[in-house]
Design a protein around this motif. Structure first.
Motif, PDB file in Angstrom:
ATOM      1  N   ALA A   1    -137.671 -51.179 -82.437  1.00 13.61           N
ATOM      2  CA  ALA A   1    -136.238 -51.449 -82.365  1.00 13.61           C
ATOM      3  C   ALA A   1    -135.928 -52.495 -81.299  1.00 13.61           C
ATOM      4  O   ALA A   1    -135.046 -53.336 -81.482  1.00 13.61           O
ATOM      5  CB  ALA A   1    -135.473 -50.165 -82.075  1.00 13.61           C
ATOM      6  N   GLU A   2    -136.656 -52.466 -80.184  1.00 17.57           N
ATOM      7  CA  GLU A   2    -136.396 -53.418 -79.112  1.00 17.57           C
ATOM      8  C   GLU A   2    -136.932 -54.808 -79.455  1.00 17.57           C
ATOM      9  O   GLU A   2    -136.398 -55.807 -78.992  1.00 17.57           O
ATOM     10  CB  GLU A   2    -137.044 -52.942 -77.813  1.00 17.57           C
ATOM     11  CG  GLU A   2    -136.395 -51.696 -77.267  1.00 17.57           C
ATOM     12  CD  GLU A   2    -137.419 -50.686 -76.778  1.00 17.57           C
ATOM     13  OE1 GLU A   2    -137.045 -49.513 -76.731  1.00 17.57           O
ATOM     14  OE2 GLU A   2    -138.544 -51.055 -76.473  1.00 17.57           O
TER      15      GLU A   2
ATOM     16  N   ASN B   1    -137.182 -56.270 -82.556  1.00 17.79           N
ATOM     17  CA  ASN B   1    -136.468 -56.936 -83.646  1.00 17.79           C
ATOM     18  C   ASN B   1    -137.297 -58.099 -84.168  1.00 17.79           C
ATOM     19  O   ASN B   1    -136.843 -59.225 -84.265  1.00 17.79           O
ATOM     20  CB  ASN B   1    -135.084 -57.406 -83.194  1.00 17.79           C
ATOM     21  CG  ASN B   1    -134.231 -57.832 -84.376  1.00 17.79           C
ATOM     22  OD1 ASN B   1    -134.480 -57.444 -85.508  1.00 17.79           O
ATOM     23  ND2 ASN B   1    -133.227 -58.636 -84.100  1.00 17.79           N
ATOM     24  N   ASP B   2    -138.538 -57.781 -84.503  1.00 18.00           N
ATOM     25  CA  ASP B   2    -139.495 -58.823 -84.840  1.00 18.00           C
ATOM     26  C   ASP B   2    -139.616 -59.108 -86.335  1.00 18.00           C
ATOM     27  O   ASP B   2    -140.519 -59.813 -86.739  1.00 18.00           O
ATOM     28  CB  ASP B   2    -140.865 -58.464 -84.268  1.00 18.00           C
ATOM     29  CG  ASP B   2    -141.386 -57.127 -84.761  1.00 18.00           C
ATOM     30  OD1 ASP B   2    -140.633 -56.381 -85.413  1.00 18.00           O
ATOM     31  OD2 ASP B   2    -142.554 -56.816 -84.489  1.00 18.00           O
ATOM     32  N   TYR B   3    -138.722 -58.593 -87.155  1.00 19.66           N
ATOM     33  CA  TYR B   3    -138.773 -58.885 -88.588  1.00 19.66           C
ATOM     34  C   TYR B   3    -138.055 -60.207 -88.838  1.00 19.66           C
ATOM     35  O   TYR B   3    -136.870 -60.341 -88.538  1.00 19.66           O
ATOM     36  CB  TYR B   3    -138.073 -57.789 -89.390  1.00 19.66           C
ATOM     37  CG  TYR B   3    -138.889 -56.542 -89.601  1.00 19.66           C
ATOM     38  CD1 TYR B   3    -139.484 -55.868 -88.541  1.00 19.66           C
ATOM     39  CD2 TYR B   3    -139.054 -56.026 -90.870  1.00 19.66           C
ATOM     40  CE1 TYR B   3    -140.214 -54.726 -88.740  1.00 19.66           C
ATOM     41  CE2 TYR B   3    -139.789 -54.871 -91.075  1.00 19.66           C
ATOM     42  CZ  TYR B   3    -140.371 -54.226 -90.007  1.00 19.66           C
ATOM     43  OH  TYR B   3    -141.103 -53.096 -90.206  1.00 19.66           O
TER      44      TYR B   3
ATOM     45  N   ARG C   1    -136.705 -59.652 -94.176  1.00 19.30           N
ATOM     46  CA  ARG C   1    -135.593 -58.717 -94.413  1.00 19.30           C
ATOM     47  C   ARG C   1    -134.893 -59.043 -95.722  1.00 19.30           C
ATOM     48  O   ARG C   1    -134.562 -58.154 -96.497  1.00 19.30           O
ATOM     49  CB  ARG C   1    -134.598 -58.780 -93.251  1.00 19.30           C
ATOM     50  CG  ARG C   1    -135.115 -58.158 -91.967  1.00 19.30           C
ATOM     51  CD  ARG C   1    -134.098 -58.297 -90.839  1.00 19.30           C
ATOM     52  NE  ARG C   1    -134.615 -57.811 -89.588  1.00 19.30           N
ATOM     53  CZ  ARG C   1    -134.347 -56.616 -89.084  1.00 19.30           C
ATOM     54  NH1 ARG C   1    -133.568 -55.784 -89.716  1.00 19.30           N
ATOM     55  NH2 ARG C   1    -134.862 -56.246 -87.922  1.00 19.30           N
TER      56      ARG C   1
ATOM     57  N   ASP D   1    -133.174 -52.151 -91.884  1.00 19.90           N
ATOM     58  CA  ASP D   1    -132.914 -52.018 -90.446  1.00 19.90           C
ATOM     59  C   ASP D   1    -133.570 -50.750 -89.896  1.00 19.90           C
ATOM     60  O   ASP D   1    -134.141 -50.760 -88.805  1.00 19.90           O
ATOM     61  CB  ASP D   1    -131.415 -51.999 -90.168  1.00 19.90           C
ATOM     62  CG  ASP D   1    -130.764 -53.358 -90.390  1.00 19.90           C
ATOM     63  OD1 ASP D   1    -131.483 -54.381 -90.441  1.00 19.90           O
ATOM     64  OD2 ASP D   1    -129.516 -53.389 -90.513  1.00 19.90           O
TER      65      ASP D   1
ATOM     66  N   ALA E   1    -137.321 -51.325 -89.796  1.00 21.83           N
ATOM     67  CA  ALA E   1    -137.653 -52.203 -88.667  1.00 21.83           C
ATOM     68  C   ALA E   1    -137.551 -51.478 -87.328  1.00 21.83           C
ATOM     69  O   ALA E   1    -138.255 -51.824 -86.384  1.00 21.83           O
ATOM     70  CB  ALA E   1    -136.743 -53.429 -88.678  1.00 21.83           C
ATOM     71  N   SER E   2    -136.689 -50.476 -87.248  1.00 21.41           N
ATOM     72  CA  SER E   2    -136.558 -49.728 -85.991  1.00 21.41           C
ATOM     73  C   SER E   2    -137.717 -48.756 -85.794  1.00 21.41           C
ATOM     74  O   SER E   2    -137.974 -48.313 -84.681  1.00 21.41           O
ATOM     75  CB  SER E   2    -135.231 -48.974 -85.950  1.00 21.41           C
ATOM     76  OG  SER E   2    -135.254 -47.850 -86.809  1.00 21.41           O
TER      77      SER E   2
ATOM     78  N   TYR F   1    -143.306 -55.135 -87.143  1.00 22.68           N
ATOM     79  CA  TYR F   1    -143.475 -56.052 -88.274  1.00 22.68           C
ATOM     80  C   TYR F   1    -144.929 -56.232 -88.673  1.00 22.68           C
ATOM     81  O   TYR F   1    -145.245 -56.266 -89.868  1.00 22.68           O
ATOM     82  CB  TYR F   1    -142.840 -57.410 -87.955  1.00 22.68           C
ATOM     83  CG  TYR F   1    -142.933 -58.368 -89.103  1.00 22.68           C
ATOM     84  CD1 TYR F   1    -142.258 -58.110 -90.296  1.00 22.68           C
ATOM     85  CD2 TYR F   1    -143.712 -59.513 -89.027  1.00 22.68           C
ATOM     86  CE1 TYR F   1    -142.347 -58.986 -91.374  1.00 22.68           C
ATOM     87  CE2 TYR F   1    -143.809 -60.395 -90.100  1.00 22.68           C
ATOM     88  CZ  TYR F   1    -143.122 -60.113 -91.265  1.00 22.68           C
ATOM     89  OH  TYR F   1    -143.220 -60.971 -92.333  1.00 22.68           O
TER      90      TYR F   1
END
Length: 119
Positions: free
Chosen positions: A27-28, A30-32, A37, A63, A66-67, A71
């Motif tokens: 979550a921190e 946010n590498d997608y 996406r 989302d 991804a959290s 990725y």
């Protein structure tokens, strides 16, 4: 060594590297990438009716995924799932190895969480 064995070793090495990585928290990071996406949302919308509601639910779902899942592990799992669909011996190589199974199980758990939260 045959090309199939080389590809199998490469795929398993990628999976092992992704599984060994200890993320700081997906979550921190946010590498997608946006394209990844968008690909997920487009495919999800096709499956769920191409409606505005599907757009919102599918966007929410990626989302959530991804959290939960970094990725690189998402890519490894998607790769294994894609290669496992190839017919014959080549595809069978990606259906049973423990590392492949672990990667896809992580993705399936993240997808299930996305469904619970978003649909």
């Amino acid at each position: 060594m045959t090309p199939i064995k080389n590809m199998r070793r490469l795929a398993l090495a990628l999976i092992a590297a992704a599984a060994a990585a200890v993320p700081a928290g997906a979550a921190e990071l946010n590498d997608y990438p946006t394209a990844a996406r968008a690909d997920y949302v487009f495919a999800c919308m096709k499956t769920n009716g191409d409606t505005r509601r599907a757009l919102e639910e599918c966007s929410c779902s990626i989302d959530v995924i991804a959290s939960i899942l970094p990725y690189d592990r998402y890519v490894a799992a998607e790769t294994v799932l894609s290669l496992a669909q190839v017919p014959g011996r080549f595809g069978a190589m990606f259906q049973s190895p423990e590392q492949a199974r672990a990667a896809t199980n992580d993705l399936r758990r993240a997808q299930a969480e996305g469904e619970v939260r978003c649909f």
